[in-house]
Design a protein around this motif. Structure first.
Motif, mmCIF file in Angstrom:
data_model
loop_
_atom_site.group_PDB
_atom_site.id
_atom_site.type_symbol
_atom_site.label_atom_id
_atom_site.label_comp_id
_atom_site.label_asym_id
_atom_site.label_seq_id
_atom_site.Cartn_x
_atom_site.Cartn_y
_atom_site.Cartn_z
ATOM 1 N N ALA A 252 11.351 -7.675 -2.531
ATOM 2 C CA ALA A 252 11.589 -7.728 -3.974
ATOM 3 C C ALA A 252 11.407 -6.359 -4.625
ATOM 4 C CB ALA A 252 10.652 -8.747 -4.622
ATOM 5 N N ARG A 253 10.617 -5.507 -3.980
ATOM 6 C CA ARG A 253 10.414 -4.147 -4.482
ATOM 7 C C ARG A 253 11.509 -3.200 -4.007
ATOM 8 N NH1 ARG A 253 6.211 -1.411 -2.726
ATOM 9 N NH2 ARG A 253 6.146 -0.140 -4.608
ATOM 10 N N GLY A 254 12.443 -3.706 -3.182
ATOM 11 C CA GLY A 254 13.590 -2.891 -2.805
ATOM 12 C C GLY A 254 13.725 -2.565 -1.339
ATOM 13 N N VAL A 255 12.757 -2.948 -0.514
ATOM 14 C CA VAL A 255 12.830 -2.646 0.909
ATOM 15 C C VAL A 255 13.840 -3.583 1.591
ATOM 16 C CG1 VAL A 255 11.522 -2.556 3.068
ATOM 17 C CG2 VAL A 255 10.441 -1.857 0.932
ATOM 18 N N THR A 256 14.670 -3.048 2.472
ATOM 19 C CA THR A 256 15.576 -3.876 3.262
ATOM 20 C C THR A 256 14.748 -4.654 4.291
ATOM 21 O OG1 THR A 256 17.321 -2.233 3.006
ATOM 22 C CG2 THR A 256 17.614 -3.855 4.756
ATOM 23 N N VAL B 97 5.115 -14.764 5.086
ATOM 24 C CA VAL B 97 6.499 -14.600 4.650
ATOM 25 C C VAL B 97 6.556 -14.127 3.205
ATOM 26 C CG1 VAL B 97 8.649 -15.826 4.159
ATOM 27 C CG2 VAL B 97 7.444 -16.232 6.308
ATOM 28 N N ARG B 98 5.698 -14.654 2.371
ATOM 29 C CA ARG B 98 5.694 -14.250 0.963
ATOM 30 C C ARG B 98 5.287 -12.786 0.805
ATOM 31 N NH1 ARG B 98 3.143 -19.913 -1.366
ATOM 32 N NH2 ARG B 98 5.146 -21.007 -1.550
ATOM 33 N N LEU B 99 4.401 -12.303 1.684
ATOM 34 C CA LEU B 99 4.065 -10.882 1.658
ATOM 35 C C LEU B 99 5.291 -10.031 1.968
ATOM 36 C CD1 LEU B 99 0.623 -10.855 3.537
ATOM 37 C CD2 LEU B 99 0.998 -10.465 1.102
ATOM 38 N N LEU B 100 6.043 -10.444 2.989
ATOM 39 C CA LEU B 100 7.262 -9.708 3.349
ATOM 40 C C LEU B 100 8.292 -9.792 2.236
ATOM 41 C CD1 LEU B 100 7.555 -10.835 7.084
ATOM 42 C CD2 LEU B 100 6.900 -8.568 6.255
ATOM 43 N N GLU B 101 8.426 -10.961 1.643
ATOM 44 C CA GLU B 101 9.404 -11.134 0.565
ATOM 45 C C GLU B 101 9.032 -10.323 -0.672
ATOM 46 O OE1 GLU B 101 11.003 -15.588 1.831
ATOM 47 O OE2 GLU B 101 9.531 -15.386 0.212
ATOM 48 N N ALA B 102 7.739 -10.146 -0.905
ATOM 49 C CA ALA B 102 7.313 -9.323 -2.029
ATOM 50 C C ALA B 102 7.722 -7.872 -1.815
ATOM 51 C CB ALA B 102 5.795 -9.428 -2.213
ATOM 52 N N LEU B 103 7.650 -7.408 -0.575
ATOM 53 C CA LEU B 103 8.101 -6.056 -0.267
ATOM 54 C C LEU B 103 9.606 -5.939 -0.479
ATOM 55 C CD1 LEU B 103 5.946 -5.626 2.927
ATOM 56 C CD2 LEU B 103 5.717 -4.244 0.865
ATOM 57 N N ALA C 125 0.817 -1.195 0.000
ATOM 58 C CA ALA C 125 0.000 0.000 0.000
ATOM 59 C C ALA C 125 0.854 1.249 0.000
ATOM 60 C CB ALA C 125 -0.907 0.002 1.229
ATOM 61 N N ASP C 126 2.137 1.121 -0.278
ATOM 62 C CA ASP C 126 3.009 2.274 -0.302
ATOM 63 C C ASP C 126 2.574 3.232 -1.396
ATOM 64 O OD1 ASP C 126 4.325 0.814 1.531
ATOM 65 O OD2 ASP C 126 6.003 0.255 0.264
ATOM 66 N N PRO C 127 2.702 4.554 -1.151
ATOM 67 C CA PRO C 127 2.248 5.510 -2.135
ATOM 68 C C PRO C 127 3.149 5.617 -3.335
ATOM 69 C CG PRO C 127 3.233 6.618 -0.254
ATOM 70 C CD PRO C 127 3.153 5.168 0.082
ATOM 71 N N GLY C 128 4.340 5.075 -3.273
ATOM 72 C CA GLY C 128 5.267 5.133 -4.397
ATOM 73 C C GLY C 128 6.297 4.054 -4.258
ATOM 74 N N SER C 129 7.276 4.058 -5.135
ATOM 75 C CA SER C 129 8.323 3.052 -5.056
ATOM 76 C C SER C 129 9.161 3.296 -3.814
ATOM 77 C CB SER C 129 9.209 3.124 -6.304
ATOM 78 O OG SER C 129 8.448 2.815 -7.446
ATOM 79 N N PRO C 130 9.355 2.277 -2.968
ATOM 80 C CA PRO C 130 10.091 2.486 -1.735
ATOM 81 C C PRO C 130 11.584 2.573 -1.985
ATOM 82 C CG PRO C 130 9.514 0.177 -1.949
ATOM 83 C CD PRO C 130 8.900 0.894 -3.127
ATOM 84 N N SER C 131 12.255 3.302 -1.125
ATOM 85 C CA SER C 131 13.710 3.262 -1.122
ATOM 86 C C SER C 131 14.128 2.211 -0.105
ATOM 87 C CB SER C 131 14.272 4.631 -0.748
ATOM 88 O OG SER C 131 13.783 5.031 0.520
ATOM 89 N N ALA C 132 15.404 1.859 -0.121
ATOM 90 C CA ALA C 132 15.879 0.838 0.805
ATOM 91 C C ALA C 132 16.955 1.416 1.698
ATOM 92 C CB ALA C 132 16.427 -0.367 0.033
ATOM 93 N N ALA C 133 17.050 0.876 2.900
ATOM 94 C CA ALA C 133 17.958 1.409 3.898
ATOM 95 C C ALA C 133 19.237 0.595 3.986
ATOM 96 C CB ALA C 133 17.279 1.433 5.263
ATOM 97 N N GLN C 134 20.349 1.293 4.087
ATOM 98 C CA GLN C 134 21.617 0.648 4.401
ATOM 99 C C GLN C 134 21.857 0.777 5.899
ATOM 100 O OE1 GLN C 134 24.943 1.776 1.977
ATOM 101 N NE2 GLN C 134 26.450 1.092 3.480
ATOM 102 N N VAL C 135 22.270 -0.323 6.523
ATOM 103 C CA VAL C 135 22.492 -0.380 7.968
ATOM 104 C C VAL C 135 23.975 -0.583 8.236
ATOM 105 C CG1 VAL C 135 22.102 -1.815 10.019
ATOM 106 C CG2 VAL C 135 20.186 -1.245 8.506
ATOM 107 N N GLU C 136 24.529 0.226 9.147
ATOM 108 C CA GLU C 136 25.939 0.097 9.524
ATOM 109 C C GLU C 136 26.062 0.183 11.044
ATOM 110 O OE1 GLU C 136 28.598 2.455 6.537
ATOM 111 O OE2 GLU C 136 26.696 3.538 6.738
ATOM 112 N N LEU C 137 26.616 -0.847 11.642
ATOM 113 C CA LEU C 137 26.917 -0.839 13.071
ATOM 114 C C LEU C 137 28.420 -0.926 13.255
ATOM 115 C CD1 LEU C 137 24.248 -3.341 14.500
ATOM 116 C CD2 LEU C 137 24.060 -0.864 14.227
ATOM 117 N N GLY D 257 18.364 -3.016 0.461
ATOM 118 C CA GLY D 257 17.617 -4.030 -0.270
ATOM 119 C C GLY D 257 17.956 -5.462 0.085
ATOM 120 N N GLU D 258 18.821 -5.682 1.067
ATOM 121 C CA GLU D 258 19.156 -7.062 1.455
ATOM 122 C C GLU D 258 17.987 -7.722 2.187
ATOM 123 O OE1 GLU D 258 22.921 -8.789 2.629
ATOM 124 O OE2 GLU D 258 23.711 -6.752 2.879
#
Length: 239
Positions: A200-204, A192-198, A3-15, A42-43
């Motif tokens: 696949a659209r680029g969300v980390t 799980v497939r719902l999460l994986e579909a997200l 239901a995102d209003p547009g194409s999502p960006s993905a986050a890079q995480v660094e610890l 996107g990982e």
């Protein structure tokens, strides 16, 4: 799907050197020990390990629900450990989505109201909220459950509401804590497939799980023990 209003960006995480110590009486419990971690935008990562290994503490820090005692956490290149609590809340609201084992829906609110709650808290106008909630209900197959409260929904429907709520603000990072823990196997696979579909659209996507079958689906697996990452494995191919 989303239901995102547009194409999502993905986050890079660094610890870098992250430590988390809990003081229990006269003892210090090192939940995280000098943790260094890079997760690319996107990982799809599964975090596994026994109880007490630090998985939940790691998830809480990544989600800005807890602060480390030492080290730095950068999200999308920004050092979020230096932010005020109010600034962290803004980042959490707009950039991070949470999916929990126990759903954490508000019992007195309908499915539609639960999905729209993050937008209301963010001050988004009612008309836009209504449009995005309607799209989310359709995308997640919940149109006929819009006015139902959580206790009138099945476990799978409640988790779909929770995922819709987690993604309504188009987050760059989704954190899922045992998302299939309260579901039967077939319903769990659907979630799980719902999460994986997200993803696949680029969300980390970062999933904490005890389930080896769920963990095996991720493209990268982190095994934690005693507050440290013992193994960091890339899958040859996704299950």
């Amino acid at each position: 799907m989303s239901a995102d209003p547009g194409s999502p960006s993905a986050a890079q995480v660094e610890l870098d050197g992250v430590e988390r110590v809990f003081h229990l009486g006269d003892s210090d419990v090192h939940a995280l020990r000098d943790l260094h971690l890079r997760i690319g935008a996107g990982e799809y990562v599964a975090v596994m390990g026994p109880s007490g290994s630090g998985k939940s503490t790691l998830l809480n820090i990544l989600g800005l629900l807890d602060r480390p005692n030492g080290g730095r956490y950068r999200l999308e290149g920004r050092d979020v450990t230096t932010l005020s609590l109010e600034e962290q809340a803004q980042v959490r609201s707009r950039r991070i989505g949470f999916v929990f084992q126990s759903f954490h829906l508000v019992p007195r609110l309908t499915a539609a109201e639960n999905i729209g709650l993050p937008m209301m808290l963010a001050g988004i106008a009612p008309r836009e909220r209504a449009e995005r909630v309607a799209r989310a209900l359709k995308d997640y197959g919940l149109e006929d459950r819009a006015r139902h409260k959580p206790d009138e929904l099945s476990g799978g429907q409640r988790q779909r509401v929770a995922i819709a709520r987690a993604t309504i603000m188009a987050p760059a990072l989704i954190l899922a804590d045992e998302p299939t823990g309260n579901l039967d196997r077939s319903t769990g696979v659907e979630v799980v497939r719902l999460l994986e579909a997200l993803n696949a659209r680029g969300v980390t996507l970062i999933v904490v799980t005890h389930d080896p079958q769920l963990g095996a689906r991720a493209r990268r697996r982190l095994l934690m023990e005693d507050g440290a990452i013992k193994h960091d494995t890339m899958a040859a191919e996704t299950v």
